[in-house]
Design a protein around this motif. Structure first.
Motif, short mmCIF file in Angstrom:
data_model
loop_
_atom_site.label_atom_id
_atom_site.label_comp_id
_atom_site.label_asym_id
_atom_site.label_seq_id
_atom_site.Cartn_x
_atom_site.Cartn_y
_atom_site.Cartn_z
N HIS A 1 -26.37 29.05 -18.89
CA HIS A 1 -25.46 30.77 -18.44
C HIS A 1 -25.78 30.67 -17.42
O HIS A 1 -24.42 30.48 -16.43
CB HIS A 1 -26.46 32.31 -19.27
N TYR A 2 -27.19 30.77 -16.70
CA TYR A 2 -26.84 31.37 -15.67
C TYR A 2 -26.40 29.89 -14.40
O TYR A 2 -24.83 30.03 -13.65
CB TYR A 2 -28.27 31.06 -14.59
N TRP A 3 -26.16 28.21 -14.71
CA TRP A 3 -25.00 27.73 -14.51
C TRP A 3 -23.61 27.64 -14.60
O TRP A 3 -22.82 27.58 -13.34
CB TRP A 3 -26.03 26.05 -15.14
N GLN A 4 -23.18 28.25 -15.59
CA GLN A 4 -21.72 28.42 -15.65
C GLN A 4 -21.42 29.25 -14.95
O GLN A 4 -20.18 29.22 -14.68
CB GLN A 4 -22.47 28.51 -17.58
N GLN A 5 -22.23 30.83 -15.42
CA GLN A 5 -22.10 32.00 -14.20
C GLN A 5 -21.94 31.83 -12.72
O GLN A 5 -21.11 32.16 -12.02
CB GLN A 5 -22.61 33.43 -14.79
N VAL A 6 -23.08 31.81 -12.63
CA VAL A 6 -23.71 31.48 -10.51
C VAL A 6 -22.01 30.30 -9.99
O VAL A 6 -22.81 29.30 -9.89
CB VAL A 6 -24.62 31.91 -10.38
N LYS A 7 -21.70 31.22 -9.04
CA LYS A 7 -21.02 29.88 -8.36
C LYS A 7 -21.34 29.81 -6.44
O LYS A 7 -21.02 29.00 -6.17
CB LYS A 7 -19.50 30.30 -8.27
N SER B 1 -24.02 32.62 -3.64
CA SER B 1 -25.06 33.83 -3.86
C SER B 1 -25.04 34.76 -2.06
O SER B 1 -24.11 33.88 -1.54
CB SER B 1 -26.92 32.70 -4.18
N ASP C 1 -31.92 23.96 -8.60
CA ASP C 1 -31.07 23.93 -9.61
C ASP C 1 -30.88 23.29 -11.07
O ASP C 1 -30.51 23.42 -11.68
CB ASP C 1 -29.57 24.55 -9.73
N SER D 1 -19.88 20.57 -12.85
CA SER D 1 -19.88 21.24 -14.63
C SER D 1 -20.64 20.00 -15.60
O SER D 1 -21.04 18.68 -15.36
CB SER D 1 -17.99 20.70 -15.05
#
Length: 223
Positions: free
Chosen positions: A158-164, A166, A201, A2
């Motif tokens: 935003h990408y970091w928080q949303q994408v878990k 692929s 990332d 996180s």
């Protein structure tokens, strides 16, 4: 892992960086905010390509232990894990039986979770099989590296928080499970891809993003 915004001097620009998930280090470098908690890991390991089979297996095991737990906790115990699992030599770990399991369960320096310990032993056995199948673990894992077109245009907060995970991580997870590996779900697989440098990332604006991308561009892919 996180992101947590670190405190910083600098007025309005510091606020802007915090909104981007960045901090400025004491020596003036813009970095992902979590660098404040694990500076060595952020600066020298995460996102940098790994092609050594022993180190790759170590990261698979630690990501498995990380599942449902804080990465910082696992990272702080990493030296203990290395000692307990004989440097993550998967040929040695593959031969572990109940005496070694009992030893590991009694070791307060690691995470004493029987299911995860048994998973590490199982995965060591599967690693030997996969090495024989593909020639090396690295050759097999790196086939799941996404193309540039499959990556986001911007790695922002935003990408970091949303994408878990692929599609590539999901494919890796499915292929590993088919071969009998455990604790390798899609979220764990994506975290592993980040740790192995299959994806970069580090946030846009982080000084390490450029360095990791340069290492990735110069890497001779295994295969």
């Amino acid at each position: 892992m996180s992101l947590q915004n670190g405190s910083e001097r600098g007025g309005e620009s510091a606020v802007d960086r915090a909104e981007q998930g960045l901090i400025t280090t004491a020596d003036g470098r813009p970095c992902c905010a979590w660098q404040a908690q694990m500076p060595d890991y952020h600066d020298h390991e995460w996102g940098r390509p790994v092609v050594d089979d022993r180190l790759l297996f170590e990261k698979v095991c630690l990501e498995g232990f990380h599942s449902g737990m804080s990465w910082q906790l696992i990272y702080n115990k990493r030296d203990n894990f290395r000692r307990a699992f004989e440097g993550f030599n998967f040929h040695r770990v593959a031969a572990y039986g109940e005496p070694e399991v009992a030893r590991l369960l009694a070791d307060s320096g690691i995470v004493r979770n029987r299911a995860k310990i048994l998973s590490a032993i199982n995965n060591a056995q599967r690693a030997i099989e996969l090495q024989e199948e593909a020639g090396s673990l690295a050759a097999w894992f790196w086939q799941f590296e996404p193309t540039a077109q499959q990556r986001p245009a911007s790695v922002d907060l935003h990408y970091w928080q949303q994408v878990k995970t692929s599609p590539q991580a999901e494919a890796m997870s499915k292929a590993l499970k088919k071969r009998g590996w455990s604790w390798v779900g899609p979220v764990t697989a994506y975290s592993l891809m980040q740790a192995l440098g299959l994806v970069n990332d580090h946030l846009d604006g982080c000084c390490r993003r450029v360095e990791c991308e340069a290492e990735r561009s110069q890497l001779m892919r295994p295969g």
